[in-house]
Design an enzyme around this catalytic site. Sequence first.
Site, PDB file in Angstrom:
ATOM      1  N   HIS A  37      32.895  42.103  41.791  1.00  7.19           N
ATOM      2  CA  HIS A  37      33.915  43.091  41.423  1.00  7.19           C
ATOM      3  C   HIS A  37      33.400  44.478  41.776  1.00  7.19           C
ATOM      4  CE1 HIS A  37      36.101  40.008  39.132  1.00  7.19           C
ATOM      5  NE2 HIS A  37      34.893  39.567  38.826  1.00  7.19           N
ATOM      6  N   VAL A  44      42.690  45.275  38.545  1.00  4.70           N
ATOM      7  CA  VAL A  44      42.897  43.956  39.139  1.00  4.70           C
ATOM      8  C   VAL A  44      41.808  42.991  38.685  1.00  4.70           C
ATOM      9  CG1 VAL A  44      43.004  42.657  41.302  1.00  4.70           C
ATOM     10  CG2 VAL A  44      44.172  44.863  41.115  1.00  4.70           C
ATOM     11  N   CYS A  45      40.570  43.464  38.653  1.00  4.65           N
ATOM     12  CA  CYS A  45      39.461  42.598  38.255  1.00  4.65           C
ATOM     13  C   CYS A  45      39.554  42.190  36.787  1.00  4.65           C
ATOM     14  CB  CYS A  45      38.137  43.293  38.533  1.00  4.65           C
ATOM     15  SG  CYS A  45      37.839  43.575  40.289  1.00  4.65           S
ATOM     16  N   THR A  46      40.125  43.047  35.965  1.00  9.60           N
ATOM     17  CA  THR A  46      40.340  42.686  34.566  1.00  9.60           C
ATOM     18  C   THR A  46      41.245  41.456  34.474  1.00  9.60           C
ATOM     19  OG1 THR A  46      40.034  44.966  33.813  1.00  9.60           O
ATOM     20  CG2 THR A  46      41.274  43.504  32.359  1.00  9.60           C
ATOM     21  N   LEU A  49      39.219  38.252  35.857  1.00 12.82           N
ATOM     22  CA  LEU A  49      38.259  37.665  34.923  1.00 12.82           C
ATOM     23  C   LEU A  49      38.980  36.932  33.801  1.00 12.82           C
ATOM     24  CD1 LEU A  49      35.622  40.501  34.918  1.00 12.82           C
ATOM     25  CD2 LEU A  49      35.177  38.125  35.510  1.00 12.82           C
TER      26      LEU A  49
END
Length: 211
Positions: A37, A44-46, A49
Amino acid sequence: MALRLGDVAPDFTADSSVGEINFHEYLGDSWGILFSHPADYTPVCTTELGAASKLKEEFDKRNVKMLALSVDGADSHRSWIEDINETQDTTVNFPIIADEDKKVSELYDMIHPNSNESFTVRSVFIIGNDKKVKLIITYPASTGRNFAELLRVIDSLQLTANYSVATPADWKRGEDVVVAPAIKTEDIPSKFPKGFKEIKPYLRTTPQPDL
């Protein structure tokens, strides 16, 4: 040099959201998926995950251990995990590697200067139980990853590692597979007793052999 398919995945020891991890020891005899990330607290990465944590049981069924990575520190990771759990209605249940010195990012060629000189691109590495790299995908920051697709790819990789078959376009577990070209048509019945279909001399299909 950039990693290529078939290379041994570089080993490393690093801090993480759950303490120090040695990568090869962590994997043991399992397969692995390592996904990077750009930084903590990215939108977006939240969501990624969160999606990944909801599928952990599916990765577990396939004997695949999960690891995420970001260039921020372990304390930041632990705080970010609280946000992920809250906003994505989940519990992050795998480590996030802390890579503040970017050593792991450099080992895995995750820094692409034309994209960003300081943050990792959003890469995915699938690693076999022989510690070799089986798949590499790199996404731009604007496109969220599809973890159901990564599970589909793992199903294909694990199947084709054990049988002389390949999987066709859009294949999903349970569907017919392609017999490897190296196998002569007359030898197919002894290797694949479920039967086969010859569409063309170079295109032969058979039911998935491990079901």
